[in-house]
Write an enzyme that holds these catalytic residues in place. Structure first.
Site, PDB file in Angstrom:
ATOM      1  N   SER A 256       0.825  -1.202   0.000  1.00 44.99           N
ATOM      2  CA  SER A 256       0.000   0.000   0.000  1.00 44.99           C
ATOM      3  C   SER A 256       0.866   1.263   0.000  1.00 44.99           C
ATOM      4  O   SER A 256       1.629   1.465  -0.931  1.00 44.99           O
ATOM      5  CB  SER A 256      -0.954  -0.059   1.190  1.00 44.99           C
ATOM      6  OG  SER A 256      -2.051   0.748   0.922  1.00 44.99           O
ATOM      7  N   HIS A 398      -7.867  -5.637   0.985  1.00 44.25           N
ATOM      8  CA  HIS A 398      -6.607  -4.904   1.068  1.00 44.25           C
ATOM      9  C   HIS A 398      -5.743  -5.426   2.220  1.00 44.25           C
ATOM     10  O   HIS A 398      -6.065  -5.231   3.390  1.00 44.25           O
ATOM     11  CB  HIS A 398      -6.976  -3.435   1.315  1.00 44.25           C
ATOM     12  CG  HIS A 398      -5.827  -2.501   1.286  1.00 44.25           C
ATOM     13  ND1 HIS A 398      -5.047  -2.300   0.177  1.00 44.25           N
ATOM     14  CD2 HIS A 398      -5.310  -1.686   2.251  1.00 44.25           C
ATOM     15  CE1 HIS A 398      -4.113  -1.400   0.437  1.00 44.25           C
ATOM     16  NE2 HIS A 398      -4.257  -1.015   1.699  1.00 44.25           N
TER      17      HIS A 398
HETATM   18  C1  GTR Z   1      -5.260   4.440   2.199  1.00 48.90           C
HETATM   19  C2  GTR Z   1      -4.684   5.291   1.111  1.00 48.90           C
HETATM   20  C3  GTR Z   1      -4.002   4.440   0.099  1.00 48.90           C
HETATM   21  C4  GTR Z   1      -3.113   3.387   0.722  1.00 48.90           C
HETATM   22  C5  GTR Z   1      -3.639   2.852   2.030  1.00 48.90           C
HETATM   23  C6  GTR Z   1      -2.607   2.119   2.899  1.00 48.90           C
HETATM   24  O1  GTR Z   1      -5.973   5.130   3.127  1.00 48.90           O
HETATM   25  O2  GTR Z   1      -5.708   6.016   0.541  1.00 48.90           O
HETATM   26  O3  GTR Z   1      -3.312   5.239  -0.841  1.00 48.90           O
HETATM   27  O4  GTR Z   1      -1.829   3.831   0.842  1.00 48.90           O
HETATM   28  O5  GTR Z   1      -4.165   3.819   2.822  1.00 48.90           O
HETATM   29  O6  GTR Z   1      -1.446   2.495   2.974  1.00 48.90           O
HETATM   30  O7  GTR Z   1      -3.018   1.148   3.523  1.00 48.90           O
END
Ligand code: GTR
Length: 416
Positions: A256, A398
């Site tokens: 991420s 995610h």
């Molecule tokens: C989210 C962000 C993403 C990603 C994510 C993370 O809130 O919008 O770009 O980086 O966090 O790092 O888990």
């Protein structure tokens, strides 16, 4: 700056891919589930999760210099266009590392050569960066297999905090599967990103900014992601001194925001021979111009500290960016690159990430061996690779799980 060097094949390819995504209802190619699209769209009504609503766009020609010269071979790429693209990303996206001189030193704070039941050696290393009276410590945790020879390294940029990377191994997390990595012959290394810069908008007064930044902040001064990436390079400096690690075979890995950072670390520092970017999304592998899921506008609002100030020029103005993220991926060539996504993480634009990877191939293919990918996005849970690039979409949300790591290591087995 406006690039006039857009080119016809990119248009044809973009149109082709667009058509493919719309019709990709078969088991052969991944397509986002309607239920996930519905759910995410209801949660954030101002965000686009629908392929048919992706605006028309043309990606900048990765092989055309700003001066209008077409790059035809690896030497021209390396000598001119690569440097130009790197500068464009420094100037417009991640920012520039200051040239302030600094000293660094390595201290092995503790060493246990009977870690993991005798299979590994655990070293806790302090990497101290100092400039005048000011100093900062990067805490590197390193497990090396007890094989008696230098091991290839998987270096994780930890954006989740030390609880996920417990050196005592009492708390285990799939986010950092040390035991599995050691069993496959890899040294497993990790540092915590906040050692370099806390993950908050705090005017760049702390972390490495407090040590190296001088004068007033400029529009291309480095942001937090660049600071974390710089930290990965200081870990690499350490690997070059440790005979238990093979510094010619180091992969940098991130999830991420850490995945965006891993890509930038690999772009800035060519000593990394493999880059693995997991669900990096906007500012990572996903093309800004698709405006799918998280956009330049959203990311600059939620995380104003991650990028340089110039990046804000492209809020709702993506087509004016002189780069897009296929060019960031291309900066990894001719080294190896793995991009991973998750089925339910449409915020991070899995389809777009694949499109970026496909569009980076002309850069990889200036070098031998040739790299290739299937024309269609591969089915769920089906890693694909060809030459120096690899990709998968994992089922689920995610995260970075053992399943992802196992596919990373399968790729690393061939490429490190
Ligand atoms: C989210 C962000 C993403 C990603 C994510 C993370 O809130 O919008 O770009 O980086 O966090 O790092 O888990």
């Amino acid at each position: 700056m406006r690039l006039i060097c857009y080119y016809l094949p990119a248009v044809i390819f973009a149109l082709f891919t667009f058509t493919v995504d719309l019709s990709a209802q078969t088991n052969e190619s991944w397509k986002a589930s309607e239920a996930v699209i519905e759910k995410l769209s209801n949660n954030r009504t101002n965000v686009n999760y629908r392929e048919e609503k992706v605006p028309e766009y043309v990606l900048p020609d990765q092989l055309m210099t700003v001066g209008g010269i077409k790059i035809k071979n690896a030497e021209q790429w390396t000598e001119s266009r690569r440097k130009e693209v790197l500068e464009l990303f420094r100037e417009n996206v991640f920012g520039r590392v200051p040239s302030t001189p600094y000293d660094k030193s390595f201290t092995i704070v503790s060493k246990d050569d009977k870690a993991l039941g005798g299979l590994a050696t655990l070293k806790m290393v302090d990497i101290t960066i100092s400039s005048g009276e000011k100093k900062l410590v990067i805490h590197l945790t390193l497990f090396t297999p007890n094989t008696g020879k230098p091991s290839p390294v998987l270096l994780l940029i930890d954006n989740r905090g030390p609880l996920n990377t417990d050196p005592s191994r009492q708390k285990k997390s799939e986010f950092w599967p040390v035991e599995e990595g050691i069993a496959r012959g890899y040294a497993m290394a990790v540092f915590y990103n906040a050692d370099l810069d806390p993950d908050k908008f705090d005017d760049f007064k702390n972390g490495i900014h407090a040590i190296l930044d001088e004068g007033t902040r400029k529009s291309d001064s480095w942001g937090t992601l660049a600071a974390w990436a710089w930290g990965a390079s200081r870990c690499m400096d350490y690997f070059e001194t440790d005979t238990d690690t093979d510094s010619k075979r180091v992969a940098v890995i991130g999830h991420s925001r850490g995945g965006k950072t891993a890509l930038w670390a690999g772009a800035e520092d060519q000593r990394f021979s493999l880059v693995i970017s997991n669900e990096s999304g906007c500012g990572g592998a996903a093309p800004a111009r698709r405006r799918f899921g998280e956009t330049v506008s959203i990311i600059n609002t939620a995380f104003p500290h991650w990028f340089c100030l110039n990046y804000r020029k492209y809020i709702d103005n993506e087509d004016e960016m002189p780069v897009d993220m296929h060019m960031l991926l291309g900066l990894i060539a001719p080294r190896s690159l793995y991009v991973a996504c998750a089925d339910e993480d449409l915020w991070g634009d899995p389809a777009g990430s694949y499109i970026s990877l496909q569009h980076s191939l002309p850069i990889f293919n200036l070098f031998k061996p040739a790299s290739s990918l299937p024309a269609l996005i591969p089915p769920l849970d089906t890693p694909v690779s060809g030459g120096k690039v690899g990709f998968h979409i994992r089922s689920g949300d995610h995260n970075m799980l053992l399943k992802d790591w196992n596919w990373f290591m399968d790729f690393a087995d061939k490429h490190l």
